[in-house]
Enzyme design. Structure first.
Site, PDB file in Angstrom:
ATOM      1  N   TYR A 141       0.803  -1.223   0.000  1.00 27.94           N
ATOM      2  CA  TYR A 141       0.000   0.000   0.000  1.00 27.94           C
ATOM      3  C   TYR A 141       0.838   1.275   0.000  1.00 27.94           C
ATOM      4  CZ  TYR A 141      -4.493  -2.324   0.616  1.00 27.94           C
ATOM      5  OH  TYR A 141      -5.626  -3.069   0.436  1.00 27.94           O
ATOM      6  N   LYS A 188       3.704 -14.766   4.630  1.00 30.92           N
ATOM      7  CA  LYS A 188       4.095 -15.665   3.538  1.00 30.92           C
ATOM      8  C   LYS A 188       5.621 -15.661   3.492  1.00 30.92           C
ATOM      9  CE  LYS A 188       3.002 -18.248  -0.027  1.00 30.92           C
ATOM     10  NZ  LYS A 188       2.067 -19.396  -0.051  1.00 30.92           N
ATOM     11  N   ASP A 221      -2.011 -18.558   3.219  1.00 32.56           N
ATOM     12  CA  ASP A 221      -2.937 -19.422   2.469  1.00 32.56           C
ATOM     13  C   ASP A 221      -3.548 -20.480   3.391  1.00 32.56           C
ATOM     14  OD1 ASP A 221      -0.344 -20.396   2.629  1.00 32.56           O
ATOM     15  OD2 ASP A 221      -0.245 -21.164   0.580  1.00 32.56           O
ATOM     16  N   ASP A 245      -6.370  -6.742   4.482  1.00 30.76           N
ATOM     17  CA  ASP A 245      -7.503  -6.266   3.682  1.00 30.76           C
ATOM     18  C   ASP A 245      -8.331  -7.451   3.197  1.00 30.76           C
ATOM     19  OD1 ASP A 245      -9.096  -4.493   2.095  1.00 30.76           O
ATOM     20  OD2 ASP A 245      -7.969  -5.201   0.358  1.00 30.76           O
ATOM     21  N   ASP A 249     -12.490  -9.078   4.603  1.00 37.45           N
ATOM     22  CA  ASP A 249     -13.743  -9.392   3.905  1.00 37.45           C
ATOM     23  C   ASP A 249     -14.092 -10.871   4.070  1.00 37.45           C
ATOM     24  OD1 ASP A 249     -13.323  -6.737   3.014  1.00 37.45           O
ATOM     25  OD2 ASP A 249     -14.323  -7.141   1.109  1.00 37.45           O
TER      26      ASP A 249
HETATM   27  C1  IPM Z   1     -10.621  -1.323   3.054  1.00 41.22           C
HETATM   28  C2  IPM Z   1     -10.638  -0.963   1.585  1.00 41.22           C
HETATM   29  C3  IPM Z   1      -9.439  -0.085   1.263  1.00 41.22           C
HETATM   30  C4  IPM Z   1      -8.190  -0.914   1.517  1.00 41.22           C
HETATM   31  C5  IPM Z   1      -9.404   0.489  -0.140  1.00 41.22           C
HETATM   32  C6  IPM Z   1     -10.613   1.307  -0.431  1.00 41.22           C
HETATM   33  C7  IPM Z   1      -8.180   1.313  -0.375  1.00 41.22           C
HETATM   34  O1  IPM Z   1     -10.710  -2.093   0.802  1.00 41.22           O
HETATM   35  O2  IPM Z   1     -10.657  -0.397   3.881  1.00 41.22           O
HETATM   36  O3  IPM Z   1     -10.613  -2.507   3.381  1.00 41.22           O
HETATM   37  O4  IPM Z   1      -7.766  -1.700   0.656  1.00 41.22           O
HETATM   38  O5  IPM Z   1      -7.641  -0.783   2.602  1.00 41.22           O
HETATM   39 MN    MN Z   2     -11.020  -3.906   1.963  1.00 40.89          MN
END
Ligand code: IPM
Ligand code: MN
Ligand code: NAD
Length: 352
Positions: A141, A188, A221, A245, A249
């Site tokens: 990032y 990793k 993984d 990140d 999710d």
């Molecule tokens: C998150 C989002 C951000 C990230 C994006 C929008 C830059 O996906 O906050 O999880 O990757 O950190």
């Molecule tokens: Mn995200």
């Protein structure tokens, strides 16, 4: 009375931040709001999606509640800040997006994302209660990508000892305060021996200063596989930026989806609270987004501000609405809109 910078954001952002604001106001917490628009539309109007007024607002108030901001996929997109560098020399710092710019400019190095089951929230698992700590400023990032030649692109993955130490120390402190016992470091380092190797080693060394913690590690993984097989066996996760990140999710999906996943970006002097989800352009403007992620992010904000009574009242009101299962959005199996679900939570708050 504490003033909070409110960034409504793009897509569903204005809908879910309005919901969080209404719920916080109804909770009796001593909070005032200062709106600071940022994002795609602001960029179209002003050139820069992140005007200096947003930095000034967060500098003044130190705490922000932020709706998701949209970043075009795979297209050039510039977010920048003009500053005076060393010796008063003007310099321009550029970032891949609004959220990344704010995290970096305010050194919000710790991304805290709790994941747990809520009543009637769906998900295929029970007994999940994980806190994910994500390093929020380094790794891929750092935004250093370039074309080597027209057919070759590359990106820099940067990990520093200081960056690993501060996120590991933050995780250890947070775990001690909240009575958490076991932390699993994801990496990793079998392939990325220097970068992920450093993350693993420095995190292990730093965490070892807290003897009450059980320190564990997994290759990323294998960690993903274990998370979808037996998520209830995990306590805390400590991850570098990009894996953090992705696993955020994944972890949200374990307990019912992005509609219920809150988060905090914490630095030494500033903090910004935002949902894990994005601007959800597919459902924006239709009054169907689940406001829970943003409301729970506001709950994290109230706790950070020491407004724990308000935070608890909101959690109880939300739990009552979920338990009844009627005034909930469609991702939770109901047919209420964002506004109707918010109104139901506000009504519950009034009754308490
Ligand atoms: C998150 C989002 C951000 C990230 C994006 C929008 C830059 O996906 O906050 O999880 O990757 O950190
Ligand atoms: Mn995200
Ligand atoms: P997304 O999180 O916006 O959406 C993924 C899926 O989840 C979509 O189907 C969406 O409808 C659903 N969803 C998300 N939030 C929901 C909610 N509250 N209620 C119900 N359903 C919900 O991810 P994306 O589509 O990959 O990204 C869209 C944009 O958001 C991109 O520009 C991305 O960069 C941005 N983004 C911003 C942030 C942020 O500002 N913090 C975070 C993530 C993504």
């Amino acid at each position: 009375m504490r003033t909070i910078t409110l960034i409504p954001g793009d897509g569903i952002g204005p809908e879910v931040t309005a919901a969080a604001r209404a719920v916080v106001d109804a909770s009796g917490a001593a909070v005032a709001w200062e709106e600071a628009p940022a994002g795609l539309k602001v960029g179209e109007a002003l050139g820069n999606p992140l005007p200096e007024s947003v930095f000034q607002s967060l500098e003044r108030n130190r705490v922000a509640l932020k709706g998701p901001t949209q970043t075009p996929f795979g297209e050039p997109y510039r977010v920048w800040r003009d500053v005076l560098g060393p010796g008063g020399t003007p310099e321009t710092r550029t970032y891949p997006g609004v959220t990344i710019a704010l995290r970096r400019e305010f050194e919000l190095f710790a991304n805290v994302r709790p994941v747990k089951n809520y009543p009637n929230a769906g998900g295929r698992y029970q007994g999940v209660d994980i806190v994910l700590f994500r390093e929020n400023t380094e790794d891929l990032y750092v935004g250093l990508e370039r074309m080597v030649d027209p057919d070759t692109a590359e990106a820099v993955k940067r990990i520093t000892r200081a960056g690993c130490e501060r996120i590991a120390r933050f995780a250890a402190d947070y775990m001690q305060r909240t009575n958490r016992k076991r932390v699993t470091i994801g990496h990793k380092s079998n392939v990325l021996k220097l970068t992920d190797g450093m993350f693993l080693k420095v995190c292990q060394e730093t965490l070892a200063a807290s003897p009450a913690l059980e320190i564990d590690s997994r290759v990323i993984d294998a960690l993903c596989m274990e998370l979808v097989v037996k998520p209830e066996t995990f306590d805390c996760l400590l991850l570098p930026n990009l894996y953090g990140d992705i696993v955020s999710d994944l972890a949200a999906g374990l307990v019912g989806g992005l509609g219920i996943a809150p988060g905090a970006n914490i630095g030494a002097g500033h903090a910004m609270f935002e949902a894990v989800h994005g601007s959800a352009p597919d459902i924006a403007g239709r009054d169907i987004a689940n406001p829970m992620s943003m409301i729970l992010s506001a709950v994290m904000m109230l706790r950070y501000l020491g407004e724990s009574a308000g935070a608890e009242r909101i959690e109880q009101a939300l739990a009552a609405v979920l338990a009844e299962g009627k005034a909930v959005t469609r991702d939770l199996g109901g047919d209420a809109g964002t506004r109707a679900m918010t109104a139901a939570i506000v009504e519950e708050l009034k009754r308490r």
